[in-house]
Structures are given as structure tokens and as C-alpha cells.
Design a protein around this motif. Structure first.
Motif, mmCIF file in Angstrom:
data_model
loop_
_atom_site.group_PDB
_atom_site.id
_atom_site.type_symbol
_atom_site.label_atom_id
_atom_site.label_comp_id
_atom_site.label_asym_id
_atom_site.label_seq_id
_atom_site.Cartn_x
_atom_site.Cartn_y
_atom_site.Cartn_z
ATOM 1 N N ALA A 135 7.890 -21.815 1.377
ATOM 2 C CA ALA A 135 7.781 -23.251 1.611
ATOM 3 C C ALA A 135 6.442 -23.731 1.065
ATOM 4 O O ALA A 135 5.392 -23.216 1.456
ATOM 5 C CB ALA A 135 7.895 -23.564 3.098
ATOM 6 N N SER A 145 8.751 -25.879 8.936
ATOM 7 C CA SER A 145 9.094 -27.301 9.107
ATOM 8 C C SER A 145 8.321 -27.942 10.247
ATOM 9 O O SER A 145 8.169 -29.174 10.288
ATOM 10 C CB SER A 145 10.598 -27.443 9.349
ATOM 11 O OG SER A 145 10.982 -26.729 10.525
ATOM 12 N N SER A 172 4.474 -35.815 8.338
ATOM 13 C CA SER A 172 5.664 -36.101 7.541
ATOM 14 C C SER A 172 5.565 -37.442 6.823
ATOM 15 O O SER A 172 6.321 -37.704 5.882
ATOM 16 C CB SER A 172 6.903 -36.082 8.439
ATOM 17 O OG SER A 172 6.772 -37.034 9.489
ATOM 18 N N LYS A 229 5.646 -33.489 2.366
ATOM 19 C CA LYS A 229 6.977 -32.911 2.541
ATOM 20 C C LYS A 229 6.899 -31.418 2.180
ATOM 21 O O LYS A 229 5.905 -30.949 1.613
ATOM 22 C CB LYS A 229 8.002 -33.620 1.669
ATOM 23 C CG LYS A 229 7.719 -33.506 0.167
ATOM 24 C CD LYS A 229 8.775 -34.229 -0.644
ATOM 25 C CE LYS A 229 8.468 -34.079 -2.160
ATOM 26 N NZ LYS A 229 9.503 -34.736 -2.987
ATOM 27 N N TYR A 278 11.120 -26.020 -0.764
ATOM 28 C CA TYR A 278 11.552 -24.643 -0.519
ATOM 29 C C TYR A 278 11.956 -23.967 -1.833
ATOM 30 O O TYR A 278 12.670 -24.555 -2.654
ATOM 31 C CB TYR A 278 12.729 -24.617 0.461
ATOM 32 C CG TYR A 278 12.352 -25.058 1.854
ATOM 33 C CD1 TYR A 278 11.800 -24.168 2.770
ATOM 34 C CD2 TYR A 278 12.530 -26.387 2.258
ATOM 35 C CE1 TYR A 278 11.440 -24.570 4.043
ATOM 36 C CE2 TYR A 278 12.175 -26.796 3.540
ATOM 37 C CZ TYR A 278 11.632 -25.881 4.421
ATOM 38 O OH TYR A 278 11.272 -26.281 5.682
#
Length: 630
Positions: free
Chosen positions: A309, A366, A384, A388, A391
Motif C-alpha cells: 500500500a 486503510s 482521507s 489516498k 495498492y
């Protein structure tokens, strides 16, 4: 042990020759002098041959040289001393301890009668075969061709697998496996290992060298307390460890020789192509290798299966809020970093202040987007709003070999090292486009570096032996007759290697070189006597038949001494037994079968290429010998 057997050969020949002259009516002193005079040149030749065989081994480089330097020079020194003793101390002791009445015992007469029957039978068969000696020459040529075929088709490896009393384990989990998951796998591996009847104790290390891998080992009971060897136990453990769900477990043993580590098979594919292309080739090679059924376990260190990520900041939004990327990074670093900010004191003790969000709020990537950052205006906004997550799937690790992109296919196989590596090379040729090359690491690299050193060493030994014999016999033909016994002995040893009783490895290679020196003794004894008899006027056929008959008994005695002397190597067990067995089997079988062939093929070769004339030798004894005999 080999030195003990080698040093008695020369003495056996001298003592037998003294005994033969005494049976012909000579007194002990005269018999000893005659035996020493007759065997001076042969023993010198045999000593030079054995030294010439071992010296190249001592000067060989690499792992073979490091392991066998002391072995080679020790045996060369022992053989040298043996030759000196055989020509000095042995005749003297025979002249003092032998008596004319020593052959009157019942056992001695029975043994002599048995040898006489063997001698007469051998003479009759040899006379019959030498009338068509061309057939024996053709048979020798066929055996040499078969020797080459068996050498090319025999299994080869660096060294036989030794029972070191331990079976190791390598555990590989999923790329996202946590420490708790790896501990679960380790517990299952331990439970299976402990259930083995040969289990003594076990160690395990998880998270090494990476978080999703582990290492361990099952220590076995002593050899005399278990019925199975480490190899059988390894296969049993591999079958059971394959049932551990969620992890891949390999059972293997320590390398039999020092200087390497890791799994027994380590095949490296290198290229300048991107890792994505390399991974595609590696997976196809891996699939072909596993389809062959020769591997218990095989894995590639290049795995493009790790989720990643990436935190991506919206530069326009943070600029509009008066922030920079550093501001966002500092805020997240404070929340996740775990570094201490200060100390505080309670009850007379100091404690670190570590600002960090709770573990429950940092389990998944996340959750980072749910954190808050403070703007220059004083407002608090969720991450957020300005960032962002992206992935991707990336390699777990990127490796390079010889400065090239590489992947290592490491595994455990029940097949010989040479066969497995050839299978992998063939698979690369079939599935990989141009630009991909094969290389090796660990034990496989050791094998490839050492496997090419045997033939040059053997060839160099043959050249030295040939030149030494040419100088001693003053002929280029006689050494060829003598050395024809070498491929025959190698053929006898290669039969059992070809049938799978052992493999071509550094122990069998040293045994084959040793065998060359041992079997050459037979030819030296026969050719020297044949030349002497021809110098007295006998024809070629009569001379070689008489020479072979005279030297039959010492040849059989020295062969028996050497063959029975290496029996402890053949039946060895315990630590290092595999290496001793391999060397002992080669010498045992090669000398036994080679001697049988030598007794017939060497005389035939003598009939084929020996010179038609031999210079008449001076038969007059020296004045000192005559005076002593009188």
C-alpha cells in the motif's frame, strides 16, 4: 587404514619371493639376496607409481585439495618408507627367521598344495587363451568402451549424504503472515517432529531471515538407538510436514562437506530482463521440475505476491490548506513511529513517553486514512481528505547474482545432484528465450566447481606414471602393457557405481585414482619377469606365461590383503560412514574384478605390443653375493 594395507604390499612380494627361492633349494641367506636383487627394480617402479598417483591429488586446488592434501602426502610418505623397508629390512629378517624346515607343517603343505593347483589351472587356461590373444585384446577394447559409457551414465554428486544425526526444517508462510501465524506453523512442525520415534530434541527460530519464514531442526537419537537413518527420517518428516496448512515446509540435512549452506539444490537463473519476465520464466522452470517427480520440495526466492500500500498525498489539496507533504508526514510519523518524546516520573521511577495510536487502530493500512492532522489554521481534518492509498503487488525481495537480476530455485531432491542440475538446465533451455543464463549457488556451486577436476587429475597421474615407467623400463611399450590394467580395474569399480551402489563423488574419484596405482603393481611384476626371461632366450609366449605363473601368488596375496583391508570401510557405519563406504567400495570391487581381468589381458597385451627382442641381461651375481651365499 589405507596406509596400513599399502605398506605391507611390498613386504608381501619380497617375502613370497624369498620363500619361492627356498623351495627351489636355496638357503635363506642366498634366497633373500636373490629375492632382493630380482625385486629391486619392480619395487622401485611400484613405489614411484604410487607416489606419482598421490602427488597430483595433494596439489589439487579447491575443496578436493583442501580435504585430501594430508591424505595424499601421508600415503605418499608411507609408500616411500614401505619401499625402503621392503628392500632392506624385509630381506634381512627373512634371512634370519626363515629356515629350510618351515614348510614342513601340515597347514603349510595344504596351503602350498592349494596354490599349486591354482597355479597349474591358471597356466593351462592362460596358455589356451593366448593362442588366440587377439580375442582378449578385443575384449579389453570392449570393456574400455563400456567404461566410458558407464562413466557418462552414472549418477554424480559432490559427496554422499551423511547421517549427521539431525534433520533441518525451513518454514515459509504467506507474504502477509504475522508473527503469531508463523508461531502457529512452528507449533505444528514441532508436534510432528516430536512424534517421531527417533526424536531426541528440537530447536526452532521463527521470523528468520524474514518475518514470514522460520528455521529449525530435529535432533535424532544416537545411531545405535535407532533403526532408521537420517535420510529415511527426512523423507518421513517431509511427507508429514507437507500437510501443514498455510505454510510450505522443507526437510533437509546439513551439507556433507563444509563451505556451503542452505538447501541441497540451488539453481540460479540470471538475466537483464525485468523481474516480471524473470518470474514468468522461473515459474515455468519450477513447474517442469516439479512435474519430473524428482523433488520433495522446490521454491523460488522471487515471489511477486506481496501486497503493498502506497500512501499518495494530493498536493493540490494540501497546498490549498497551507500545508506541505512534510507536515502530513510528521503527523503520521508521530502517530505510528513509536519514538519516545520525553520522560515522566511516578513513584521515584522514570518512564518514557511514547506517542502512538493503539494497536487496534494500526492493524491495516486503510486505518491510516482515519487519522487526523492539524492544518496551519488550527482545524483538524481526517487524513482521507488530503491523501489516498494505492495498492500494488510487488516482489517480496529483489535479488541479484553477478550484478544481474536473478532468481534462485532452491529445493530438496531424492535424485543425484548432477541429474537434478541437468534437468534444470534442460528446462531453462526449453522455456526461456535468449538472454537467460544458468548459474549455481551453495552446494550446487561446489559440485559444479569440483566435478570437472577429476579427469584432469587422473590424466595427469597417468602421464606421470607412464613417463616414470618408461624411464625405469627404458621402453615406451612396456608402460602401455602395464597401464592397460588401469581401465580394466576402473571398469570393475564403475560397474557398481553404474548400478547405483554409490555415486561418482569426490570420495569415489580419489578411490579410482588410488586404484590406478594399486592395479599397476600387477602389470609391473608380470612385465619385469617376462622381460628377464626373454633375456635368457625364451620366446615371447613362453616368457609371458611363465612370468604370469610365477607372479600369480604374490599378485593374489597382495590383492587379498588390500581387498580384505578395505572391508572395514565397506561395512562402516556412524559418522562419516557414507564417504568411507564410497571409497572402500571402489577399491574393493575395482581391485577384485580388475585383478581377474589383468591376469589375462595384460599377457595378451604383452603378446600384442611387446618388442620382439629384449637385451640379454647380465646374470652373473656380484662377488659379494657369491661370497655370502657360500
Amino acid at each position: 587404514m589405507l596406509a596400513i594395507v599399502l605398506v605391507v604390499d611390498d613386504a608381501i612380494i619380497v617375502v613370497e619371493n624369498v620363500d619361492r627361492h627356498m623351495k627351489e633349494g636355496e638357503p635363506p641367506m642366498s634366497a633373500a639376496l636373490m629375492a632382493a636383487r630380482e625385486l629391486g627394480n619392480p619395487i622401485l617402479a611400484m613405489t614411484v607409481v604410487l607416489i606419482a598417483v598421490y602427488v597430483p591429488i595433494g596439489f589439487q586446488g579447491g575443496l578436493t585439495g583442501a580435504l585430501f592434501t594430508e591424505f595424499a602426502f601421508t600415503l605418499a610418505g608411507a609408500v616411500t618408507v614401505s619401499g625402503v623397508v621392503a628392500l632392506t629390512l624385509s630381506p634381512m629378517m627373512c634371512s634370519r627367521f626363515f629356515t629350510p624346515e618351515q614348510g614342513s607343517g601340515r597347514l603349510v603343505r595344504a596351503i602350498d598344495a592349494g596354490f599349486d593347483k591354482i597355479r597349474q589351472t591358471y597356466r593351462r587356461i592362460l596358455n589356451s587363451l593366448l593362442t588366440t590373444w587377439q580375442v582378449l585384446i578385443v575384449m579389453g577394447g570392449v570393456l574400455m568402451v563400456l567404461l566410458f559409457v558407464m562413466f557418462k551414465m552414472s549418477n554424480s554428486e559432490l559427496a554422499p549424504e551423511e547421517d549427521q544425526g539431525i534433520v533441518l526444517s525451513q518454514v515459509v508462510g504467506a507474504p502477509t503472515a504475522t508473527a503469531d501465524q508463523m508461531q502457529t506453523y512452528a507449533d505444528q512442525v514441532f508436534k510432528i517432529g516430536r512424534s517421531m520415534p527417533e526424536y531426541a530434541q528440537m530447536f526452532q527460530i521463527t521470523g528468520v531471515p524474514t518475518l514470514n519464514s522460520g528455521f529449525g531442526g530435529v535432533l535424532l537419537k544416537p545411531w545405535d538407538q535407532r533403526a532408521r537413518g537420517a535420510h529415511e527420517i527426512q523423507q518421513d518428516l517431509q511427507e508429514k510436514w507437507n500437510k501443514v496448512a498455510g505454510a510450505r515446509v522443507a526437510a533437509f540435512q546439513f551439507p556433507p562437506l563444509p563451505g556451503s549452506s542452505g538447501l541441497p539444490v540451488q539453481f540460479v537463473i540470471t538475466t537483464t530482463e525485468p523481474f516480471e519476465n524473470l518470474n514468468d520464466v522461473a515459474q515455468r522452470v519450477l513447474a517442469k521440475a516439479m512435474a519430473s517427480g524428482k523433488f520433495y520440495f522446490l521454491d523460488a526466492d522471487l515471489k511477486i505476491d506481496k501486497p503493498q500500500a502506497t500512501f499518495v498525498v494530493d498536493r493540490d489539496k494540501i497546498t490549498s490548506l497551507g500545508m506541505t507533504q512534510m507536515d502530513v508526514g510528521n503527523a503520521l510519523s508521530a502517530a505510528l513511529g513509536g519514538g519516545y518524546a520525553n520522560y515522566f516520573s511516578i513513584g521515584g521511577r522514570s518512564y518514557k513517553v511514547i506517542p502512538q495510536v493503539l494497536q487496534a487502530n494500526r492493524l491495516n493500512p486503510s486505518q491510516v486514512l482515519d487519522y487526523y492532522v492539524k492544518t496551519p489554521a488550527g482545524a483538524v481534518i481526517p487524513v482521507s481528505t488530503v491523501a489516498k492509498l494505492k495498492y500494488d503487488v510487488v516482489p517480496e525481495s529483489i535479488t541479484r547474482f553477478q550484478q544481474l537480476n536473478s532468481v534462485t530455485l532452491a529445493g530438496v531432491s531424492g535424485a543425484p545432484q548432477g541429474e537434478v542440475l541437468q534437468l534444470m538446465r534442460d528446462a531453462v533451455k526449453q522455456v526461456a528465450p535468449s538472454g537467460y543464463n544458468a548459474d549455481y549457488s551453495g552446494v550446487s556451486r561446489q559440485y559444479m566447481r569440483e566435478s570437472g577436476g577429476f579427469l584432469p587429475t587422473l590424466l595427469f597421474s597417468v602421464i606421470i606414471v607412464f613417463l616414470a615407467l618408461s624411464a625405469l623400463f627404458e621402453s615406451f611399450r612396456d608402460p602401455v602393457v602395464i597401464l592397460v590394467s588401469v581401465p580394466l580395474a576402473l571398469f570393475g569399480a564403475m560397474i557398481f557405481i553404474f548400478l547405483g551402489f554409490t555415486s561418482m563423488n569426490i570420495y569415489t574419484e580419489v578411490g579410482l585414482v588410488t586404484l590406478m596405482g594399486l592395479i599397476s603393481k600387477h602389470g609391473i611384476l608380470i612385465v619385469e619377469v617376462a622381460n628377464h626371461l626373454r633375456g635368457t632366450g625364451l620366446g615371447k609366449l613362453d616368457a609371458i606365461v611363465e612370468a604370469a605363473t610365477i607372479r600369480l601368488r604374490p599378485i593374489l596375496m597382495t590383492t587379498a590383503a588390500m581387498v580384505f583391508g578395505v572391508v572395514p570401510l565397506v561395512i562402516a557405519f556412524g559418522a562419516g560412514a557414507a564417504g568411507r563406504y564410497a571409497m572402500g567400495l571402489v577399491i574393493f570391487t575395482g581391485l577384485s574384478i580388475g585383478t581377474l581381468f589383468t591376469l589375462f589381458v595384460v599377457p595378451a597385451m604383452y603378446m600384442f605390443i611387446a618388442s620382439r627382442r629384449v637385451a640379454v641381461q647380465d646374470e652373473e651375481p656380484s662377488a659379494l653375493s657369491s661370497a655370502i651365499a657360500e
